[in-house]
Scaffold this active site. Structure first.
Site, PDB file in Angstrom:
ATOM      1  CG  HIS A 193      -7.622   8.189   0.215  1.00 41.97           C
ATOM      2  ND1 HIS A 193      -6.284   8.123  -0.207  1.00 41.97           N
ATOM      3  CD2 HIS A 193      -8.079   6.983   0.317  1.00 41.97           C
ATOM      4  CE1 HIS A 193      -6.062   6.719  -0.386  1.00 41.97           C
ATOM      5  NE2 HIS A 193      -7.089   6.048   0.067  1.00 41.97           N
ATOM      6  CG  ASP A 222      -0.268  17.521  23.046  1.00 40.44           C
ATOM      7  OD1 ASP A 222      -1.592  17.488  23.067  1.00 40.44           O
ATOM      8  OD2 ASP A 222       0.307  16.888  23.815  1.00 40.44           O
ATOM      9  CG  HIS A 234      -2.137   0.932   1.115  1.00 44.91           C
ATOM     10  ND1 HIS A 234      -2.275   2.015   2.255  1.00 44.91           N
ATOM     11  CD2 HIS A 234      -3.007   0.955   0.257  1.00 44.91           C
ATOM     12  CE1 HIS A 234      -3.399   2.438   1.770  1.00 44.91           C
ATOM     13  NE2 HIS A 234      -3.817   1.902   0.642  1.00 44.91           N
ATOM     14  CG  ASP A 285      18.261  12.847  -9.710  1.00 43.06           C
ATOM     15  OD1 ASP A 285      18.217  11.691 -10.237  1.00 43.06           O
ATOM     16  OD2 ASP A 285      18.188  13.783 -10.451  1.00 43.06           O
ATOM     17  CE  LYS A 317      -4.467   6.802   3.079  1.00 43.37           C
ATOM     18  NZ  LYS A 317      -5.490   6.044   2.801  1.00 43.37           N
ATOM     19  CE  LYS A 320      -1.392   4.856  -1.569  1.00 45.20           C
ATOM     20  NZ  LYS A 320      -2.079   4.404  -0.254  1.00 45.20           N
TER      21      LYS A 320
END
Length: 490
Positions: free
Chosen positions: A408, A415, A229, A236, A410, A231
């Site tokens: 979407h 604090d 899952h 470079d 997440k 991404k």
């Protein structure tokens, strides 16, 4: 044809004639041969009871346990990595690191935990840009790709052959012609709609591709329950991306089903890039059977930046380990909260550890704010999410449903000091089954910026009050209970 039919009938008669005996054997396999959480075991046994034989077929596809199977090895850099970990552990214990990185004040135990469990070395020379809009994120990504001189490493759970990837692909092909190495790693389940001929065509044009957990005979996904899952993009070793956006037209608001897509992605410049590059290289080595650690350039060449000087750790988890570092990092952050917690997640199916931590925080006077989507993309998951959210509402948390398209994003903010955003949802799947990666950022300025985005989102939210939740219909209550019962499998 008649012989085939007679054989089929014979097999069916045998299965049904020995149903009880076969179910006992399957139950023994589920209970005794794989160490699991008791709730998950009971859920599978219930499925086996109500759907004999077929329930065990589902188990073979969705329930086989990969924990403690060492998939990723870093032999070529283990000594370097271990030395860096030991050195930083010493600096933490002697309070030397805290003097150079004052933003980790009060969180040195969390830094130590992430360091000890996943080797997440803390880096303090990072610039971070936060993207909450897909169009802006991909515009920045494409511009960074255009500047590439040596290599481009791309890893996404979902890559769709549509208008967005076509834009990215055209730029990638230009860079290949200029001599830049391009690698794309994709997940077999997430990209099941893209034909293999498409990837083969990219390979012929010079873009190297690799598939994570490919299907058997390109059709049968024996490990469909375990999804990469992550991404990650690294260019470079000068810029890297991590977050929730995949590649597809819905992520830039071009799918009428979802409307506007609200997500969060981080653009990182600085030493934290090495943590993301390490993770990409490990996944690539496993999927492509190409050991990139033999080339030193992929783990060096970082240019230190000093605009923001954010302290960052890259944490990751997957089903190949008995630990759940991403979950435990979330729990530790919740336990560290003294004033406020902000959580955004499309799927909220916490296990006992996280749910208990949130309940303790609420009853300890910590303000807990939770935001989920108002519309489901997976109905069972959504109603299980609504059930857990409802308990927090009744306990005193501020809970909201986002109405401006699909949420979407997440992550968690604590604090006004630290936040953790990335690919991991607040659910059992992300904690135990998926391969995930998050960035933990210790920086009060960036944490307040992230809170600002949360507060902006509140303009498009409906707060779920105690009265509203208590007044829900019987139909919704039934959907919640059924979905929650299945939550260990979702």
């Amino acid at each position: 044809m008649q012989q085939f039919w007679d054989a089929f009938v014979t097999v069916v008669q045998f299965l049904f004639g020995h149903l009880v005996f076969l179910n006992i054997i399957f139950a023994v396999v589920i209970v005794f041969f794989q160490r699991r959480d008791p709730k998950t075991v009971w859920t599978w046994l219930m499925l086996l009871y109500f759907i004999p034989i077929l329930g065990f077929v589902f188990y073979l596809f969705l329930g086989t346990d990969m924990h403690k199977r060492k998939m990723f090895k870093v032999k070529e850099i283990e000594d370097r990595l271990n030395e860096a970990i030991r050195q930083q552990e010493h600096q933490l214990r002697s309070n030397e690191l805290q003097k150079h990185a004052p933003d980790i004040d009060g969180f040195s135990d969390l830094v130590m935990f992430n360091l000890d469990t996943v080797g997440a070395v803390l880096s303090d020379t990072n610039d971070i840009d936060i993207f909450v809009d897909g169009n802006k994120k991909f515009e920045a990504l494409i511009e960074d790709i255009k500047q590439a001189k040596d290599f481009i490493h791309i890893q996404y759970y979902i890559i769709k052959n549509d208008v967005l990837f076509n834009r990215i692909k055209d730029v990638l092909l230009e860079k290949v012609e200029q001599g830049v190495e391009v690698r794309i790693l994709y997940d077999a389940m997430g990209c099941r709609s893209v034909k293999h001929k498409y990837w083969e065509a990219l390979n012929r044009k010079g873009i190297k591709t690799a598939e994570f957990f490919p299907a058997l005979m390109r059709r049968l996904h024996l490990r469909m329950n375990y999804r990469n899952h992550r991404k990650i993009v690294v260019i470079d070793n000068q810029v890297a991306y991590v977050g929730g956006f995949n590649i597809g037209k819905e992520y830039i608001g071009l799918d009428s089903k979802f409307g506007y897509w609200r997500d969060t992605h981080l653009r990182i410049c600085g030493e934290a890039i090495l943590g993301l590059e390490l993770r990409f290289l490990l996944d690539w080595n496993y999927a492509a059977k190409e050991n990139l650690f033999l080339e030193a350039k992929y783990m060096q060449g970082i240019t230190a930046r000093h605009r923001d000087r954010c302290d960052v750790q890259i944490v990751y988890s997957g089903p190949d380990t008995s630990l759940q570092p991403v979950r435990d990092n979330y729990v530790r952050l919740i336990n560290k909260a003294e004033k406020k917690i902000y959580i955004q997640t499309p799927y909220f199916i916490p296990d006992d550890a996280m749910f208990t931590a949130l309940m303790i925080a609420i009853h300890s006077g910590v303000e807990v704010n939770l935001m989920i989507p108002c519309k489901p993309d997976h109905p069972f998951v959504y109603w299980a999410t609504y059930s857990y959210m409802g308990e927090l509402v009744m306990a005193g948390a501020n809970c909201y449903t986002y109405n401006n398209g699909f949420l979407h994003s997440k992550g968690i903010i604590v604090d006004e000091k630290v936040f953790c955003y990335g690919t991991a949802n607040m659910d059992i799947r992300s904690f135990a089954l998926n391969f995930e990666v998050n960035a933990v950022v210790y920086d009060d300025i960036k944490a307040r910026e992230m809170i600002g985005y949360f507060e902006e989102d509140l303009k498009y939210c409906t707060q779920v009050t105690k009265h509203m939740y208590a007044s829900r219909s019987l139909y919704i209550r039934v959907k919640e209970q059924v979905s929650r019962l299945l939550s260990p499998l979702l």
